[in-house]
Motif scaffolding. Structure first.
Motif, PDB file in Angstrom:
ATOM      1  N   ALA A 134       0.849  -1.190   0.000  1.00 36.44           N
ATOM      2  CA  ALA A 134       0.000   0.000   0.000  1.00 36.44           C
ATOM      3  C   ALA A 134       0.887   1.243   0.000  1.00 36.44           C
ATOM      4  CB  ALA A 134      -0.916  -0.002   1.219  1.00 36.44           C
ATOM      5  N   THR A 135       0.288   2.389  -0.362  1.00 33.56           N
ATOM      6  CA  THR A 135       1.044   3.644  -0.357  1.00 33.56           C
ATOM      7  C   THR A 135       0.233   4.728   0.351  1.00 33.56           C
ATOM      8  OG1 THR A 135       0.158   4.417  -2.477  1.00 33.56           O
ATOM      9  CG2 THR A 135       2.148   3.062  -2.547  1.00 33.56           C
ATOM     10  N   PHE A 136       0.997   5.664   0.953  1.00 37.84           N
ATOM     11  CA  PHE A 136       0.377   6.788   1.661  1.00 37.84           C
ATOM     12  C   PHE A 136       0.963   8.098   1.152  1.00 37.84           C
ATOM     13  CE2 PHE A 136       0.526   3.212   4.624  1.00 37.84           C
ATOM     14  CZ  PHE A 136      -0.805   3.113   5.014  1.00 37.84           C
ATOM     15  N   ASP A 137       0.102   9.109   1.085  1.00 37.52           N
ATOM     16  CA  ASP A 137       0.558  10.480   0.883  1.00 37.52           C
ATOM     17  C   ASP A 137       0.941  11.011   2.261  1.00 37.52           C
ATOM     18  OD1 ASP A 137       0.708  13.275   0.723  1.00 37.52           O
ATOM     19  OD2 ASP A 137      -0.673  13.333  -0.961  1.00 37.52           O
ATOM     20  N   LEU A 138       2.217  11.289   2.475  1.00 37.85           N
ATOM     21  CA  LEU A 138       2.686  11.666   3.799  1.00 37.85           C
ATOM     22  C   LEU A 138       2.318  13.088   4.176  1.00 37.85           C
ATOM     23  CD1 LEU A 138       6.170   9.909   3.808  1.00 37.85           C
ATOM     24  CD2 LEU A 138       4.115   9.247   5.066  1.00 37.85           C
ATOM     25  N   THR A 139       2.022  13.918   3.190  1.00 37.02           N
ATOM     26  CA  THR A 139       1.627  15.291   3.529  1.00 37.02           C
ATOM     27  C   THR A 139       0.246  15.325   4.175  1.00 37.02           C
ATOM     28  OG1 THR A 139       0.712  15.668   1.317  1.00 37.02           O
ATOM     29  CG2 THR A 139       3.038  16.221   1.666  1.00 37.02           C
ATOM     30  N   SER A 140      -0.595  14.348   3.820  1.00 39.94           N
ATOM     31  CA  SER A 140      -1.953  14.295   4.388  1.00 39.94           C
ATOM     32  C   SER A 140      -2.177  13.056   5.242  1.00 39.94           C
ATOM     33  CB  SER A 140      -2.988  14.303   3.257  1.00 39.94           C
ATOM     34  OG  SER A 140      -2.803  13.168   2.413  1.00 39.94           O
ATOM     35  N   GLU A 141      -1.162  12.153   5.247  1.00 49.44           N
ATOM     36  CA  GLU A 141      -1.251  10.881   5.983  1.00 49.44           C
ATOM     37  C   GLU A 141      -2.511  10.106   5.588  1.00 49.44           C
ATOM     38  OE1 GLU A 141      -0.764  11.826  10.145  1.00 49.44           O
ATOM     39  OE2 GLU A 141       1.416  11.856   9.934  1.00 49.44           O
ATOM     40  N   THR A 142      -2.720  10.013   4.288  1.00 47.90           N
ATOM     41  CA  THR A 142      -3.889   9.289   3.775  1.00 47.90           C
ATOM     42  C   THR A 142      -3.441   8.209   2.791  1.00 47.90           C
ATOM     43  OG1 THR A 142      -4.175  10.901   1.990  1.00 47.90           O
ATOM     44  CG2 THR A 142      -5.435  11.253   4.023  1.00 47.90           C
ATOM     45  N   LEU A 143      -4.235   7.152   2.744  1.00 48.92           N
ATOM     46  CA  LEU A 143      -4.006   6.071   1.786  1.00 48.92           C
ATOM     47  C   LEU A 143      -4.264   6.590   0.375  1.00 48.92           C
ATOM     48  CD1 LEU A 143      -3.503   2.915   1.553  1.00 48.92           C
ATOM     49  CD2 LEU A 143      -6.010   2.716   1.469  1.00 48.92           C
ATOM     50  N   THR A 144      -3.379   6.297  -0.569  1.00 45.72           N
ATOM     51  CA  THR A 144      -3.572   6.725  -1.958  1.00 45.72           C
ATOM     52  C   THR A 144      -4.351   5.662  -2.727  1.00 45.72           C
ATOM     53  OG1 THR A 144      -1.612   5.728  -2.959  1.00 45.72           O
ATOM     54  CG2 THR A 144      -1.306   7.830  -1.806  1.00 45.72           C
ATOM     55  N   SER A 145      -4.718   6.012  -3.948  1.00 47.99           N
ATOM     56  CA  SER A 145      -5.445   5.058  -4.801  1.00 47.99           C
ATOM     57  C   SER A 145      -4.508   4.081  -5.503  1.00 47.99           C
ATOM     58  CB  SER A 145      -6.254   5.829  -5.853  1.00 47.99           C
ATOM     59  OG  SER A 145      -5.376   6.605  -6.677  1.00 47.99           O
TER      60      SER A 145
END
Length: 778
Positions: free
Chosen positions: A551-562
């Motif tokens: 899985a991957t996360f956007d660290l600026t928003s700490e959200t799971l990416t698509s």
């Protein structure tokens, strides 16, 4: 003819990676699972006790203390045997290709001034050298080889000790010769063979000293013979056998040489005997047994040469958790020198090699501090040539964590110890905020309680005041981004808070942040690229959404990416690396986004589209690293796309192809890291690129330093072509160009390099009154 040397450097296309690792590096006595680099300092962790700068596997040491001499020719492979040359030097045999910068195939002469004899160069090919005996100007050689200096010699040969010329002696064994013993009229031979001179001789036989003609003596051993020694008119033998001359003999036996008949001597070892030597009326035995001579003796015993009963001499060798044994014994300078796998003997801690008092069996002050077993001892005055499968002598104690200065080539004094639990103590490390963060399965660090996760000062090794204590868990992965530390593993609780498998810490406070992405299974791998965090493991959902194994996360928003790799068939992702817009995954899987990819896949970092780089591995991948041109894979595989590529390979990321690089470690790496122009590898291997480099190896990814011609190596033997040695580290071959006027240059020869060393012979020189030479390198 006028000869002149000059140096020319030509940069052309990207060079192929050499199979051999760098000679100047560091080794341990155990497993390395994690690597981290800060400036010129390499930090490494795993499960080990001894660490040392590579010395090569053959080292002259003092016979009293075991201290290695400062200057000697390094040998790049294993040393199994050595014999005094009678002039203060040694003949050395084993499995190697370079000695002191000279190309030498499995046999070398080291002179009393500790230099390689440049004119003594028989080529012993097709197998190892296991046994050497020097007598009356003849060097007898036994082993697994099939060719000597271009002529057929099956496992046995004789050489002129002065010139290296092959002699006519040719007993012709059909399998490995492990040991030899010489009398005035015969050479006694033991090993794995079943014929000598095309006649049946089961594992033991005798030949004459002139032509190697087979003697009538034919006792026949029930299994392999590995050791021989002579004493008072008797031949003592040891090995795997339980019968000799048709009579029961437990792994050791003796013969009366005056009659050739089997003696009644029968010490009855409980298992294999691999080493023998004699002193007065005592026979010392070493191997893999628990009893000998009617008494309990662990792997080493002294038995009466007449009765076979054990004496009161008891070396008290302790058995390691991974097993212990003795492979070499040598009586010299009023001591018994012992080599094998052990950590305590004679009442003292001794790693892999020791010297024991001949009367008391107590360990003497001699301590060579080698990191793997010794196989050979050969004395010359107050010096002992020590050979084996070790990578370093003069090692220092480091418990599962150490640091090596890449500039000075020395192990540093940085020495926090990490205590062992039932597993590998250190699995992961990362550097941030002038600290080294380590994760694994341990309970103390530097004497302080730290469960499975800790931080240490980079400069002093002091344990820092941070103890998140992931409860009853193993930490597999660590990563950093900005002021954040990410932790992955098997935990369900960390810093006293219920949180599963993944956690984030603020590096400024070392407190948990509030981020919990709710990963449903173990996190075994992580990588950060820009503002994106990739995690891999054996999970099925993340943040309530399906994400199988990665899985991957956007660290600026700490959200799971698509971004979704779509792994539909597989058990885990164990390695991730990102380079030039491409994500590389390794582990144990077979289908990614509808494409068949076995254990390795390359994906587009933006779209997760499967890329055309295919490297289907027959077993799992545990480590990945990437440079601008290559992707490196480490794992338990033997085949890549159906081709033999054991444990470590390089893929050309631009051509989407498997490279021809075959370093061939004998076990798989657990950690890979590219830093600058070097690939660093850690694991539990003994060899890589044909070199003895235990658990750590560094492979140059291009030319390192300036190549050069070794000026004092220029020779022109009478009626022979001129020749010289050349050195170019980090590349597998160099070209030698010639000119008669320094203006017009022509290619003379492409010289293959081993460990950066090559030998050029100008076979065309007889047609030229003068010639200049230079090197061209890619």
């Amino acid at each position: 003819m006028v000869l002149s040397l000059t140096l020319g450097l030509t940069q052309t296309i990207q060079a192929q990676i050499p199979n051999e690792p760098l000679e100047t590096f560091v080794v341990t006595d155990g497993q390395v699972n994690a690597l981290a680099i800060n400036s010129n300092m390499l930090y490494f962790g795993g499960q080990f006790n001894f660490v040392g700068a590579r010395t090569g596997s053959g080292v002259p040491v003092t016979a009293t203390t075991g201290q290695a001499e400062a200057v000697y020719p390094s040998i790049n492979g294993d040393v199994f045997t050595a014999v005094n040359d009678g002039q203060g030097g040694w003949f050395v045999g084993g499995s190697f290709s370079v000695a002191g910068g000279f190309l030498r195939t499995n046999l070398v002469h080291i002179r009393s001034d500790r230099t390689v004899d440049p004119n003594w160069a028989p080529v012993v090919a097709g197998g190892r050298v296991y046994s050497l005996i020097l007598s009356a100007g003849t060097l007898y050689v036994g082993g697994g080889f099939t060719n000597v200096s271009g002529q057929t010699r099956n496992r046995l040969a004789a050489l002129d000790s002065s010139s290296g010329a092959l002699l006519s002696w040719n007993p012709n064994a059909n399998s490995n010769v492990r040991t030899m013993a010489l009398t005035s009229s015969n050479m006694y031979i033991g090993g794995e063979f079943t014929t000598l001179g095309a006649q049946t001789r089961n594992h033991i036989g005798a030949v004459d000293l002139t032509m190697g003609q087979l003697a009538a003596w034919n006792p026949g051993a029930g299994d392999w013979v590995y050791a021989m020694t002579l004493s008072a008119g008797h031949l003592y033998v040891g090995g795997y056998f339980t019968s000799m001359s048709g009579q029961s003999r437990g792994y050791a036996a003796s013969f009366d040489l005056s009659t050739g008949s089997l003696d009644s001597w029968n010490p009855g070892a409980s298992s294999d005997v691999w080493a023998l030597d004699a002193y007065q009326n005592v026979i010392f035995m070493g191997g893999l047994f628990t009893a000998a001579g009617g008494s309990n003796r662990t792997n080493i015993a002294a038995v009466d040469a007449t009765t076979g009963l054990a004496t009161s001499w008891d070396a008290r060798l302790s058995i390691n958790s991974g097993g212990s044994w003795v492979t070499a014994l040598k009586v010299y300078s009023n001591a018994l020198y012992v080599g094998g796998i052990f950590q305590s003997i004679g009442g003292q801690p001794r790693e892999m090699a020791a010297a024991l008092d001949l009367t008391t069996a107590n360990a003497t002050a001699w301590d060579a501090k080698v990191n793997l077993q010794a196989w050979a001892f050969a004395g010359a005055g107050n010096t002992l040539y020590l050979g084996g499968q070790f990578g370093a002598a003069g090692c220092v104690t480091r418990t599962n964590l150490a640091a090596f200065d890449l500039l000075s080539g020395r192990v540093t004094s940085w020495s926090p110890s990490v205590a062992v639990r039932n597993g590998v103590p250190v699995n992961a490390m990362v550097i941030a905020s002038n600290a080294l963060f380590i994760g694994g399965y341990f309970n103390t660090v530097g004497g302080l309680t730290r469960s499975n996760l800790a931080s240490l000062d980079l400069n002093t090794g002091a344990v820092l005041d941070w103890s998140p204590n992931p409860y009853n868990a193993t930490i597999y992965s660590l990563a950093t981004w900005s002021d954040r530390l990410f932790v992955g593993g098997t935990f369900n609780n960390i810093s006293g808070i219920a949180q599963n498998y993944f956690a984030e810490f603020d590096l400024s406070t070392l407190m948990l942040t509030g981020w919990n992405p709710f990963v449903s299974g173990f996190v075994q791998a992580m990588a950060v690229d820009g503002d994106t965090l990739y995690i891999g493991g054996n999970f099925g959902t993340v943040s309530g959404q399906t994400r199988r194994r990665v899985a991957t996360f956007d660290l600026t928003s700490e959200t799971l990416t698509s971004w979704d790799a779509g792994l539909t068939t597989g058990q885990f992702v164990d390695a991730i690396t990102v380079s030039s817009g491409k994500v590389y995954l390794g582990g144990y899987f077979s289908v990614i986004n509808g494409s068949n990819r076995t254990n390795f896949v390359a994906l587009d970092a933006s779209t997760a589209q499967v890329l055309p780089l295919v490297a289907n591995c027959d077993q799992p991948i545990y480590a990945l690293a990437a440079s601008s041109n290559y992707v490196f894979l480490g794992g338990n595989f033997r085949l890549i796309n159906g081709q033999s590529r054991p444990f470590l390979v390089a893929l050309d990321a631009n051509a989407n192809a498997l490279t021809s690089w075959i370093p061939g470690p004998d076990q798989y790496p657990k950690s890979l890291r590219v830093q600058g122009n070097t690939l660093y590898s850690g694991g539990w291997f003994l060899h890589a690129g044909g070199e003895t480099t235990i658990s750590l190896a560094a492979f140059p990814l291009g030319l390192m330093g300036n190549p050069y011609i070794v000026t004092n190596s220029m020779q022109r033997p009478v009626s022979s072509a001129p020749q010289f040695r050349l050195v170019a580290l980090g590349i597998p071959q160099a070209s030698v160009l010639g000119s008669t006027n320094l203006n017009n240059w022509q290619l003379l020869q492409s010289v293959p390099l081993v460990d950066g060393n090559g030998q050029f012979v100008d076979t065309d020189s007889t047609t030229r009154p003068k010639r200049f030479y230079r090197i061209s390198v890619p």
